[in-house]
Scaffold this motif. Structure first.
Motif, short mmCIF file in Angstrom:
data_model
loop_
_atom_site.label_atom_id
_atom_site.label_comp_id
_atom_site.label_asym_id
_atom_site.label_seq_id
_atom_site.Cartn_x
_atom_site.Cartn_y
_atom_site.Cartn_z
N LYS A 254 -8.79 14.15 -2.61
CA LYS A 254 -8.08 15.30 -3.16
C LYS A 254 -8.22 15.38 -4.68
N ASP A 255 -8.67 14.26 -5.28
CA ASP A 255 -8.84 14.23 -6.74
C ASP A 255 -10.29 14.45 -7.17
N TYR A 256 -11.22 14.61 -6.22
CA TYR A 256 -12.64 14.78 -6.58
C TYR A 256 -12.81 15.97 -7.56
N GLY A 257 -12.10 17.04 -7.29
CA GLY A 257 -12.25 18.23 -8.13
C GLY A 257 -11.93 17.92 -9.59
N HIS A 258 -10.87 17.16 -9.81
CA HIS A 258 -10.49 16.78 -11.17
C HIS A 258 -11.50 15.80 -11.76
N LEU A 259 -11.88 14.80 -10.96
CA LEU A 259 -12.73 13.74 -11.49
C LEU A 259 -14.17 14.19 -11.77
N LEU A 260 -14.61 15.24 -11.10
CA LEU A 260 -15.99 15.72 -11.32
C LEU A 260 -16.01 17.07 -12.04
N ALA A 261 -14.89 17.42 -12.64
CA ALA A 261 -14.80 18.73 -13.31
C ALA A 261 -15.82 18.87 -14.45
N HIS A 262 -16.22 17.73 -15.02
CA HIS A 262 -17.15 17.76 -16.16
C HIS A 262 -18.61 17.89 -15.71
N ASP A 263 -18.87 17.77 -14.42
CA ASP A 263 -20.25 17.69 -13.92
C ASP A 263 -20.72 19.07 -13.44
N ALA A 264 -21.64 19.64 -14.21
CA ALA A 264 -22.06 21.02 -13.91
C ALA A 264 -22.60 21.17 -12.49
N ASP A 265 -23.29 20.13 -11.99
CA ASP A 265 -23.92 20.25 -10.67
C ASP A 265 -22.92 20.08 -9.52
N TYR A 266 -21.86 19.33 -9.77
CA TYR A 266 -20.97 18.99 -8.66
C TYR A 266 -19.55 19.57 -8.77
N ALA A 267 -19.20 20.12 -9.91
CA ALA A 267 -17.80 20.53 -10.12
C ALA A 267 -17.30 21.47 -9.02
N ASP A 268 -18.06 22.51 -8.72
CA ASP A 268 -17.59 23.49 -7.73
C ASP A 268 -17.49 22.89 -6.33
N LYS A 269 -18.52 22.12 -5.98
CA LYS A 269 -18.51 21.49 -4.65
C LYS A 269 -17.33 20.51 -4.54
N ALA A 270 -17.11 19.75 -5.63
CA ALA A 270 -16.02 18.77 -5.61
C ALA A 270 -14.67 19.46 -5.44
N THR A 271 -14.51 20.60 -6.10
CA THR A 271 -13.25 21.35 -5.97
C THR A 271 -13.07 21.80 -4.52
N ARG A 272 -14.16 22.28 -3.92
CA ARG A 272 -14.11 22.74 -2.53
C ARG A 272 -13.75 21.58 -1.59
N VAL A 273 -14.38 20.43 -1.83
CA VAL A 273 -14.11 19.25 -1.00
C VAL A 273 -12.62 18.87 -1.12
N SER A 274 -12.11 18.87 -2.34
CA SER A 274 -10.69 18.51 -2.54
C SER A 274 -9.77 19.51 -1.84
N GLU A 275 -10.13 20.77 -1.93
CA GLU A 275 -9.29 21.79 -1.27
C GLU A 275 -9.26 21.61 0.25
N LEU A 276 -10.41 21.16 0.79
CA LEU A 276 -10.50 21.02 2.25
C LEU A 276 -9.83 19.75 2.77
N CYS A 277 -9.60 18.79 1.87
CA CYS A 277 -9.10 17.50 2.33
C CYS A 277 -7.62 17.57 2.73
N VAL A 278 -7.32 17.07 3.91
CA VAL A 278 -5.93 16.97 4.36
C VAL A 278 -5.70 15.59 4.97
N ASP A 279 -4.48 15.12 4.85
CA ASP A 279 -4.12 13.93 5.60
C ASP A 279 -3.96 14.36 7.06
N ILE A 280 -4.26 13.45 7.99
CA ILE A 280 -4.17 13.79 9.41
C ILE A 280 -2.76 14.28 9.78
#
Ligand code: SF4
Ligand code: SF4
Length: 403
Positions: A254-280
């Motif tokens: 859930k923190d990938y979006g924040h941690l990769l915010a500086h990375d031009a290639d991965y920032a958007d994907k990381a945000t999407r991954v964090s948004e999709l993540c849920v605890d079971i």
């Protein structure tokens, strides 16, 4: 809190945010009351308010003493202080900056350095940790009882699952796959009964939490990017969620979006991954789980991991699911406190970790439950080391018969 940032740090990418966090602290000290290390050690510098001051000092002087680093090392990253803080101080973000600076400015002794490196070379890699678990199983009779209880007792049964239209990604993880592969197997089975297919991608890896907690941000980024690359095709094919069965990993993803915010290639994907993540527990709370009703009326003490209750701020969901299907949940003292597992903490800070474990087990067992349940592999293994009472992932209590 006014901060005079040292000139050597003025260009540091995270300093502005750290400064802002420092300014939000009003020194009230409420957080100390719920800090496990402050409660045990009684030293202001082993509580969140004191650690906040220490990090301020590092930022202002651009240097860090060994003593300061040790006070930061003793923090469990449990975030109990964040739940308590009335001013919303983002302590964990501040700690991460403080630890990174401490790591750079206060070299560790050789044994500590080697131990940390060894842990990072083994635990995040499921093949490597599986080899160690396999060797440990062969040596089981001569190992201490605490370690014996941590070893897997069964291999997951093969499941015949239907391919459903609804699709989620189920990360393989690292330590959980080696010690308790049955947790994800039970998860697949539960989701299958609900008409959801859980896919796991072989090329995914550790979530990166251990590297991140040890201030190895480049290594953590390598794991995060590997996972994003592994999961992305399934996301593009319509996976509705990334479901975590280990709350520590879920918090990290859930923190990938924040941690990769500086990375031009991965920032958007990381945000999407964090948004999709849920605890079971979040996913199951929105499904009809009445099909999992049980008739055993067992009494459960549920330990909500810090990463679930303080990190992800998910409270009450697991308890109400277990209640709903017929288990009796027992209240116990100090449910907000860490069990002492905290990633590699149980190895790196053994004394504090053991005291926290003993206190936790004593509280959990006070009302003599049949089973202790939890939601994170680290807590599960740590608590198994401290009691003969069965310790399970709560999902395993609702898993339907494997047909
Ligand atoms: S409770 Fe919050 S504002 Fe008060 S001292 Fe702790 S971190 Fe600072
Ligand atoms: S994260 Fe946990 S151990 Fe660290 S200061 Fe906050 S309450 Fe204390």
């Amino acid at each position: 809190m006014q901060t005079q940032i040292h000139k050597s740090l003025q260009k540091h990418p995270a300093i502005a945010q750290a400064d802002e966090i420092l300014r939000s602290c009003v020194h009230c000290g409420f957080c100390n009351a719920t800090c496990p290390t402050y409660q045990l050690l009684g030293d202001e510098l082993d509580g969140p308010r004191g650690r906040t001051y220490l990090i301020k000092q590092i930022i202002e002087t651009g240097s860090c003493t060994e003593k300061t680093r040790e006070h930061l090392d003793r923090c469990l990253s449990c975030r109990s202080c964040e739940t308590t803080c009335p001013s919303g101080v983002q302590y964990s973000r501040l700690l991460s900056v403080g630890r990174e600076l401490a790591e750079k400015n206060s070299p560790r002794k050789i044994f500590d350095t080697l131990l940390r490196r060894a842990l990072r070379l083994v635990i995040p890699y499921r093949q490597r940790i599986s080899v160690i678990v396999t060797i440990a199983q062969k040596l089981k009779p001569i190992l201490p009882a605490a370690i014996q209880r941590q070893l897997p007792t069964q291999t997951p049964a093969g499941l015949t699952l239907t391919r459903h239209q609804r699709l989620v990604i189920l990360p393989n993880g690292c330590a959980q796959d080696a010690f308790a592969a049955d947790i994800n197997s039970d998860c697949r089975n539960i989701l299958d009964k609900l008409g959801i297919t859980a896919v796991s991608i072989d090329s995914d890896s550790c979530c990166g939490a251990m590297s991140e907690h040890m201030s190895q941000s480049a290594e953590a980024e390598m794991f995060m990017k590997k996972n994003i690359d592994a999961w992305w095709p399934s996301i593009e094919s319509g996976a509705e969620a990334i479901v975590s069965t280990a709350s520590a990993c879920g918090l990290m993803i859930k923190d990938y979006g924040h941690l990769l915010a500086h990375d031009a290639d991965y920032a958007d994907k990381a945000t999407r991954v964090s948004e999709l993540c849920v605890d079971i527990s979040e996913l199951l709370s929105n499904e009809d789980c009445s099909i999992f009703e049980n008739t055993q009326s067992q009494r459960i003490s549920f330990h909500a991991p810090c990463t679930l209750q303080h990190g992800q701020r998910i409270t009450g969901k697991v308890e109400s699911l277990l209640n709903q299907i017929g288990y009796e949940l027992i209240d116990y003292n100090d449910a907000h406190l860490c069990c002492g597992s905290a990633g590699a903490y149980s190895i790196l800070q053994k004394n504090i970790s053991t005291q926290l474990l003993n206190n936790k087990i004593e509280n959990l067992l006070q009302a003599q439950p049949d089973i202790i349940a939890t939601a994170n592999i680290g807590c599960l293994l740590h608590m198994r080391s401290g009691t003969d009472t069965p310790v399970k992932h709560w999902l395993q209590l609702i898993s339907p018969a494997k047909d």
